[in-house]
Write a protein that holds these residues in place. Structure first.
Motif, short mmCIF file in Angstrom:
data_model
loop_
_atom_site.label_atom_id
_atom_site.label_comp_id
_atom_site.label_asym_id
_atom_site.label_seq_id
_atom_site.Cartn_x
_atom_site.Cartn_y
_atom_site.Cartn_z
N LEU B 37 0.86 -1.19 0.00
CA LEU B 37 0.00 0.00 0.00
C LEU B 37 0.89 1.24 0.00
O LEU B 37 2.11 1.14 0.17
CB LEU B 37 -0.91 -0.01 1.23
CG LEU B 37 -1.84 -1.22 1.34
CD1 LEU B 37 -2.67 -1.13 2.61
CD2 LEU B 37 -2.77 -1.29 0.12
N SER B 38 0.28 2.40 -0.20
CA SER B 38 1.09 3.63 -0.29
C SER B 38 1.73 3.99 1.05
O SER B 38 2.77 4.63 1.09
CB SER B 38 0.25 4.78 -0.82
OG SER B 38 -0.94 4.88 -0.07
N ILE B 123 -5.85 12.95 6.60
CA ILE B 123 -4.70 13.08 5.70
C ILE B 123 -3.46 12.59 6.43
O ILE B 123 -3.09 13.13 7.47
CB ILE B 123 -4.49 14.54 5.24
CG1 ILE B 123 -5.74 15.08 4.55
CG2 ILE B 123 -3.28 14.64 4.30
CD1 ILE B 123 -5.66 16.55 4.17
N HIS B 124 -2.85 11.53 5.90
CA HIS B 124 -1.57 11.07 6.39
C HIS B 124 -0.50 11.97 5.80
O HIS B 124 -0.55 12.30 4.61
CB HIS B 124 -1.28 9.64 5.88
CG HIS B 124 -1.97 8.58 6.65
ND1 HIS B 124 -1.67 8.30 7.96
CD2 HIS B 124 -2.95 7.72 6.30
CE1 HIS B 124 -2.43 7.31 8.37
NE2 HIS B 124 -3.23 6.93 7.39
N GLU B 167 -1.20 11.50 1.80
CA GLU B 167 -2.39 10.94 1.14
C GLU B 167 -3.65 11.29 1.93
O GLU B 167 -3.68 11.21 3.15
CB GLU B 167 -2.28 9.42 1.02
CG GLU B 167 -3.17 8.84 -0.05
CD GLU B 167 -2.77 7.40 -0.40
OE1 GLU B 167 -2.70 7.08 -1.60
OE2 GLU B 167 -2.50 6.61 0.52
N PHE B 168 -4.71 11.67 1.18
CA PHE B 168 -6.02 11.98 1.76
C PHE B 168 -6.87 10.71 1.68
O PHE B 168 -7.26 10.29 0.60
CB PHE B 168 -6.67 13.12 0.95
CG PHE B 168 -8.09 13.46 1.35
CD1 PHE B 168 -8.48 13.56 2.67
CD2 PHE B 168 -9.04 13.71 0.36
CE1 PHE B 168 -9.80 13.90 3.02
CE2 PHE B 168 -10.35 14.06 0.69
CZ PHE B 168 -10.72 14.14 2.02
N HIS B 169 -7.13 10.09 2.85
CA HIS B 169 -7.84 8.82 2.88
C HIS B 169 -9.34 9.01 3.03
O HIS B 169 -9.80 9.57 4.03
CB HIS B 169 -7.33 7.95 4.03
CG HIS B 169 -6.05 7.26 3.71
ND1 HIS B 169 -5.54 6.24 4.48
CD2 HIS B 169 -5.20 7.42 2.68
CE1 HIS B 169 -4.39 5.83 3.95
NE2 HIS B 169 -4.17 6.54 2.87
#
Lengths: 190, 190
Positions: B37-38, B123-124, B167-169
Motif C-alpha cells: 500500500l502507499s 490526511i496522512h 495521502e487523503f484517505h
C-alpha cells in the motif's frame, strides 16, 4: 432569516414513457400509485423493473409516476459500478448521449440507447421560497451539513416552480457520504 | 506554495490481531503480502474473509497487513445498511463500543463484540509535508474537490508521522459522492 432546507434522499429509480410502460407491463397498462412523493403530483408506483448493464443487473428498481415524455433511469455512482456503465452527472431531462441500459419488466424488455444518468443535486422550491431565500431559478448555491462528516456541497442547482415543494435532492452516495437522512435540515449559502 | 494532496480511496477492509488470524486461517498462520500500500510497511494480503451482520453478509473483504494489536473492520455507510449494523465514524484504533460483526474464515469464525467502524477521513503526512503545508498533527482542515460534483470535506483530521506518506484517505461513499479516484489531487484549506 432562516436559510434551512429539508433533505430528500433519492434511491435509484426510473421514470417511464407511456410506450415503455406498455412494452414492460402490457398494452394499455397504467401505473398504480403506491405512495405520494413530497413533490406535488409525483408518486412512487407499485411497479418495479430490473435494470441491466454490461456487467450486472439491479432488481426491483422503483418506477416513479406519472409517465413522462422520455424514459430516464437515475442511479448512483455506486450502482453504476455494479451495472458496468458510466452515466454522466446531469439535470433531470437532459439525457442526450447518456448511458445505455436494458429494462426488464414482467411482459417485455426495453433496450434504452440513452437515458441512464446520475442526477445532479438540486434544490426544488416554490416561488415563495425563492423570494424568502433571495434565490432565483438556475442559480448555483452551496449547501452545508453538520456533524462529524460535515461537507459543503458546491454547485447545487436551484429549481423554482409553483408546483415545487422546498427540498434538497441528493442521491444515496451523497447521503451516505454526509450521513444525511430524509427530512434533516441543511444550510443554504450563496 | 502548493496545497495539493493525492487521494487514496479505501474500499472496505479489515486489520486482524494475531489471535484472530489463527482462529480464521489456522494455528501459526501468517498473512501473505499481495500488494504494497502507499503507506510504508502496509500491504494488502492475499487473505479475504466474510463479514456478517444481523441483516446480511459481505464476502471477500480484504485483510490488510501486518497484524495489529486489535482487530478492526472498516466499512462504508452503504455497506453498513447491507450488514444491518450502525458503526460509528471513528479514527483508526478507536473501537470502544463500536459495532459487532462476525468474521468467517476458511478455518473458523470470530465473534467480534466491537471493532466495526466507519473510518473518519484523514490526511496522512510525513513530518516534512506538515512543515511545508504549515500543519500539525491532529489539526482539522477542509479539503476541496473540483468538478460538477465539487464538495468541500470539513473536519478532515491531519495525522503526522515519519512513517506516513502524503495521502487523503476517504472511503468509497466519499469517493463516489465527489467522483474522486485514487491519485487525484485535491486542495487542503486551513
Amino acid at each position: 432569516m432562516s436559510n434551512k432546507v429539508p433533505v430528500g434522499v433519492s434511491n435509484r429509480h426510473l421514470h417511464l414513457s407511456t410506450k415503455d410502460i406498455e412494452t414492460l407491463f402490457g398494452k394499455g397498462y397504467e401505473l398504480k400509485p403506491l405512495k405520494d412523493l413530497s413533490q406535488p403530483g409525483q408518486y412512487a408506483a407499485e411497479e418495479v423493473v430490473t435494470v441491466e448493464g454490461s456487467k450486472g443487473q439491479i432488481e426491483k428498481v422503483r418506477v416513479l409516476g406519472p409517465a413522462r415524455q422520455q424514459t430516464q433511469v437515475e442511479v448512483s455512482k455506486t450502482d453504476s459500478f455494479k451495472l458496468g456503465i458510466k452515466p454522466p452527472v446531469r439535470d433531470s431531462g437532459d439525457i442526450a448521449d447518456s448511458s445505455s441500459v436494458v429494462l426488464k419488466g414482467p411482459k417485455g424488455q426495453v433496450q434504452l440507447n440513452e437515458g441512464a444518468i446520475i442526477a445532479q443535486r438540486h434544490i426544488h422550491m416554490h416561488t415563495s421560497d425563492a423570494q424568502k431565500l433571495g434565490l432565483k431559478d438556475k442559480e448555483l448555491v452551496s449547501v452545508k451539513t453538520e456533524g462529524k462528516r460535515s461537507v459543503t456541497f458546491n454547485n447545487v442547482l436551484i429549481r423554482v416552480k409553483d408546483s415545487f415543494a422546498l427540498e434538497f435532492h441528493i442521491d444515496t452516495d451523497e447521503a451516505n457520504c454526509a450521513e444525511l437522512k430524509n427530512g434533516e435540515q441543511v444550510e443554504v449559502h450563496k
